[in-house]
Design a protein around this motif. Structure first.
Motif, mmCIF file in Angstrom:
data_model
loop_
_atom_site.group_PDB
_atom_site.id
_atom_site.type_symbol
_atom_site.label_atom_id
_atom_site.label_comp_id
_atom_site.label_asym_id
_atom_site.label_seq_id
_atom_site.Cartn_x
_atom_site.Cartn_y
_atom_site.Cartn_z
ATOM 1 N N TRP A 423 0.840 -1.206 0.000
ATOM 2 C CA TRP A 423 0.000 0.000 0.000
ATOM 3 C C TRP A 423 0.876 1.258 0.000
ATOM 4 O O TRP A 423 0.548 2.260 -0.641
ATOM 5 N N MET A 424 2.011 1.180 0.678
ATOM 6 C CA MET A 424 2.948 2.319 0.708
ATOM 7 C C MET A 424 3.783 2.413 -0.569
ATOM 8 O O MET A 424 4.567 3.343 -0.735
ATOM 9 N N GLY A 425 3.657 1.416 -1.442
ATOM 10 C CA GLY A 425 4.474 1.396 -2.661
ATOM 11 C C GLY A 425 5.909 1.009 -2.393
ATOM 12 O O GLY A 425 6.809 1.319 -3.185
ATOM 13 N N SER A 426 6.141 0.284 -1.304
ATOM 14 C CA SER A 426 7.518 -0.040 -0.913
ATOM 15 C C SER A 426 7.809 -1.526 -0.903
ATOM 16 O O SER A 426 8.802 -1.961 -0.321
ATOM 17 N N ASN A 440 21.597 -3.771 -12.587
ATOM 18 C CA ASN A 440 21.842 -2.656 -13.499
ATOM 19 C C ASN A 440 21.528 -1.326 -12.832
ATOM 20 O O ASN A 440 22.101 -0.296 -13.171
ATOM 21 N N VAL A 441 20.591 -1.348 -11.900
ATOM 22 C CA VAL A 441 20.177 -0.118 -11.234
ATOM 23 C C VAL A 441 21.011 0.130 -9.982
ATOM 24 O O VAL A 441 21.627 1.174 -9.809
ATOM 25 N N GLU A 442 21.063 -0.862 -9.106
ATOM 26 C CA GLU A 442 21.687 -0.644 -7.798
ATOM 27 C C GLU A 442 23.209 -0.687 -7.869
ATOM 28 O O GLU A 442 23.878 -0.144 -6.996
ATOM 29 N N PHE A 443 23.726 -1.360 -8.861
ATOM 30 C CA PHE A 443 25.185 -1.438 -8.994
ATOM 31 C C PHE A 443 25.592 -0.898 -10.362
ATOM 32 O O PHE A 443 26.496 -1.408 -11.008
ATOM 33 N N ARG B 46 14.434 5.341 2.435
ATOM 34 C CA ARG B 46 14.586 6.624 1.726
ATOM 35 C C ARG B 46 15.539 6.495 0.545
ATOM 36 O O ARG B 46 15.264 6.971 -0.551
ATOM 37 N N THR B 47 16.683 5.876 0.797
ATOM 38 C CA THR B 47 17.697 5.734 -0.262
ATOM 39 C C THR B 47 17.141 4.938 -1.432
ATOM 40 O O THR B 47 17.314 5.295 -2.597
ATOM 41 N N GLU B 48 16.459 3.849 -1.068
ATOM 42 C CA GLU B 48 15.908 2.967 -2.093
ATOM 43 C C GLU B 48 14.836 3.701 -2.914
ATOM 44 O O GLU B 48 14.820 3.609 -4.141
ATOM 45 N N ASN B 49 13.958 4.420 -2.234
ATOM 46 C CA ASN B 49 12.899 5.155 -2.953
ATOM 47 C C ASN B 49 13.499 6.179 -3.908
ATOM 48 O O ASN B 49 13.066 6.307 -5.050
ATOM 49 N N ARG B 50 14.525 6.902 -3.424
ATOM 50 C CA ARG B 50 15.146 7.930 -4.255
ATOM 51 C C ARG B 50 15.802 7.298 -5.485
ATOM 52 O O ARG B 50 15.622 7.744 -6.608
ATOM 53 N N LEU B 51 16.531 6.211 -5.235
ATOM 54 C CA LEU B 51 17.220 5.533 -6.337
ATOM 55 C C LEU B 51 16.217 5.022 -7.375
ATOM 56 O O LEU B 51 16.386 5.237 -8.576
ATOM 57 N N TYR B 52 15.171 4.361 -6.904
ATOM 58 C CA TYR B 52 14.204 3.793 -7.844
ATOM 59 C C TYR B 52 13.450 4.892 -8.596
ATOM 60 O O TYR B 52 13.138 4.730 -9.778
ATOM 61 N N GLU B 55 15.953 6.079 -11.276
ATOM 62 C CA GLU B 55 16.250 5.067 -12.295
ATOM 63 C C GLU B 55 15.017 4.711 -13.120
ATOM 64 O O GLU B 55 15.124 4.364 -14.289
ATOM 65 N N ARG B 56 13.873 4.800 -12.495
ATOM 66 C CA ARG B 56 12.635 4.486 -13.212
ATOM 67 C C ARG B 56 12.461 5.463 -14.384
ATOM 68 O O ARG B 56 12.093 5.061 -15.483
ATOM 69 N N VAL B 57 12.776 6.715 -14.118
ATOM 70 C CA VAL B 57 12.665 7.729 -15.178
ATOM 71 C C VAL B 57 13.633 7.385 -16.306
ATOM 72 O O VAL B 57 13.299 7.424 -17.484
#
Lengths: 467, 76
Positions: A423-426, A440-443, B46-52, B55-57
């Protein structure tokens, strides 16, 4: 025998189980990384790795206390039990020589009893906690957010599983005393709850992109490295030895647990007598029963042969202190077949994408093993000799216990938390990022560096007229 | 003077309890530990939300996503 020798032997015994059980986590990490696709390897590895510190510190903060404080429920057969050695601000939760108390958190008697045992016993239980959380980790790879997973790892590893241990894996737990619940090597208290928790997350999480065809037929998402998967599973088998040994109390005077003799014995976690020979017989026979059945039913599929070995061992674990080895083998075979069949039926029917079969191997096999133990061990005393009202193992108690483990403490809490995070989108990574690959994203920087280095190598090779 | 309760080892062990430094501060340490733990979860989310979000864009650019999916050279 001198009390000092008993204490030192017990201290060393539990200490020795810890590095063995550490191998379970190494195995789970290798297994998960091998099972994931290359674009998700590092994310998969770090998600599982980071549960180690988080479950460790939270198990220090409250998990250990829960085990000793909650055997009565609280509220089912009594209140919260005082556990001065296990509260995180106790002087016994640190380097302690067992003498005079320096704070008002403990007494001299507490110190004498717990100073040398508390840390090693805590660590042995902590490694069980890692295992529970790590089982969940494998099921949800390649699409869950690390932040969401780590919160659920804390919930399972430092709260719900240790509540169930306090209820059903403690000599005075209310499930043992009231239901006659018996689960010597944790079919339910570790495996069924972990399987239930994984299922509780998988439903709101949803399957990986491409897992199902448009008509609902599941596709195989093939492990990128089957050798790593195999070694990981072998390491889990190896670590399981430490797990079994850590479920015992190594030596205790008969008189201290209500027996009438003057000797000493090893006991189960319930303080009922056992021997290491008993569990060695049954460990290997139930593992073998599971492997043979898994190989046969999967027609030699390596992944399911190894996993069925685990499922067999897990199914028989509830009664592996008591079974005849051939009974253990048969229970293992039945558990493995049920896990295999149920995994595929649930996957196809409900579109549940359990990447490593964790719900089946741990959850269904653990649940079924508990129920089988209720029939095979019917009428055997579940409670230790020093407990006046003897509770007997029975099918109803085992079935109710299995439901508590899998659904009440496994499925429900994680299902609720996962839905809140959704629900929080997390809960899940964004669609585009799952497509691109989490690594590809995190590293990202690493991949760019690799690309830059390759280009630089080509440039230099050209300058030297090598290509 | 010692940060622990031990000033010499020439004692009877029955008189020795905790030997870590600053005995008596356990509850404060517990609070610090809780803050450290909760702080990690907040930072991670917070870090994860900002990164995603960032990167999503980036991956909404069809060309970049196509290159990644088809396994051609990494995007510049």
């Amino acid at each position: 025998m001198s009390d000092a020798l008993l204490v030192i032997f017990t201290e060393f015994y539990y200490w020795a189980t810890i590095p063995l059980m550490f191998l379970i986590h190494v195995g789970f990490c290798m297994y998960e990384v091998g099972a994931s696709r290359q674009k998700n390897m590092m994310h998969t590895l770090m998600k599982n790795t980071m549960l180690i510190p988080l479950v460790t510190i939270t198990f220090f903060f409250f998990g250990w206390w829960i085990y000793f404080a909650f055997p009565n429920g609280p509220g089912f057969i009594g209140g919260i039990v005082d556990a001065p050695h296990a509260v995180p601000w106790s002087e016994l939760m640190g380097a302690h020589l067992g003498g005079a108390a320096a704070t008002d958190t403990t007494t001299v008697d507490d110190n004498a009893s717990w100073a040398r045992i508390n840390g090693v016993f805590w660590a042995a239980f902590l490694l069980f906690s890692w295992t529970v959380a790590s089982i969940v980790s494998g099921a949800v790879i390649e699409r869950i957010r690390t932040g969401a997973f780590l919160m659920m790892a804390v919930l399972v590893g430092s709260v719900t599983w240790i509540i169930d241990a306090s209820w059903g894996w403690h000599p005075e737990g209310w499930m043992v005393k009231v239901l006659g619940y018996h689960d010597a090597y944790a079919s339910g208290v570790i495996h069924a709850i972990a399987g239930g928790a994984a299922l509780g997350i998988l439903i709101p999480l949803g399957p990986r992109i491409g897992k199902f065809c448009k008509d609902g037929t599941p596709r195989n998402i093939v492990p990128h490295n089957p050798w790593l998967v195999s070694i990981g599973l072998f390491l889990i088998y190896t670590g399981f030895w430490g797990f079994y040994v850590a479920c015992n109390v190594p030596i205790i005077a008969e008189a201290d647990i209500g027996l009438t003799g003057e000797g000493y014995t090893a006991t189960t976690i319930y303080l009922t007598p056992t021997t290491l020979s008993a569990i060695v017989f049954n460990f290997l026979m139930s593992l073998s029963g599971g492997m043979i059945a898994g190989y046969a039913i999967s027609r030699g599929n390596a992944f399911w042969t190894y996993s069925a070995g685990l499922a067999g061992l897990i199914a028989a674990s509830a009664g592996n202190d008591l079974y005849h080895p051939i009974q253990a083998m048969l229970v293992g075979a039945v558990g493995a077949v049920c896990a295999y069949k149920l995994h595929h039926w649930v996957e196809k029917t409900f579109k549940i994408d359990d990447a490593v079969g964790a719900v089946a191997v741990h959850g269904y096999a653990g649940f079924i093993g508990l129920v089988i133990a209720g029939f095979v061990l019917w009428g055997h005393p579940a409670t230790a000799a020093y407990i006046e009202d003897v509770a007997l193992i029975n099918p109803v108690g085992q079935f109710v216990g299995a439901v508590i483990m899998f659904f009440v403490l496994g499925f429900l809490p994680c299902f609720i938390l996962a839905n809140i995070l959704k629900w929080m989108g997390s809960l899940r990574v964004p669609y585009e990022i799952e497509l691109a690959g989490l690594d590809n994203v995190e590293f990202h920087g690493r991949y760019l560096d690799e690309s830059d280095v390759r280009k630089a190598e080509i440039e230099e090779a050209k300058e030297r007229d090598l290509i | 003077m010692s940060t622990t309760i031990v000033e010499t080892w020439a004692v009877n062990m029955a008189d020795l309890g905790p030997i870590y430094p600053f005995v008596g501060t356990e509850f404060i340490l517990f609070i610090v530990g809780i803050v450290f733990w909760i702080g990690f979860h907040i930072t991670q989310l917070r870090t994860e939300n900002r990164l995603y979000d960032e990167e999503r864009v980036r991956y909404q650019d069809k060309e970049i996503l196509r290159k990644v999916l088809l396994g051609s050279d990494e995007e510049e």
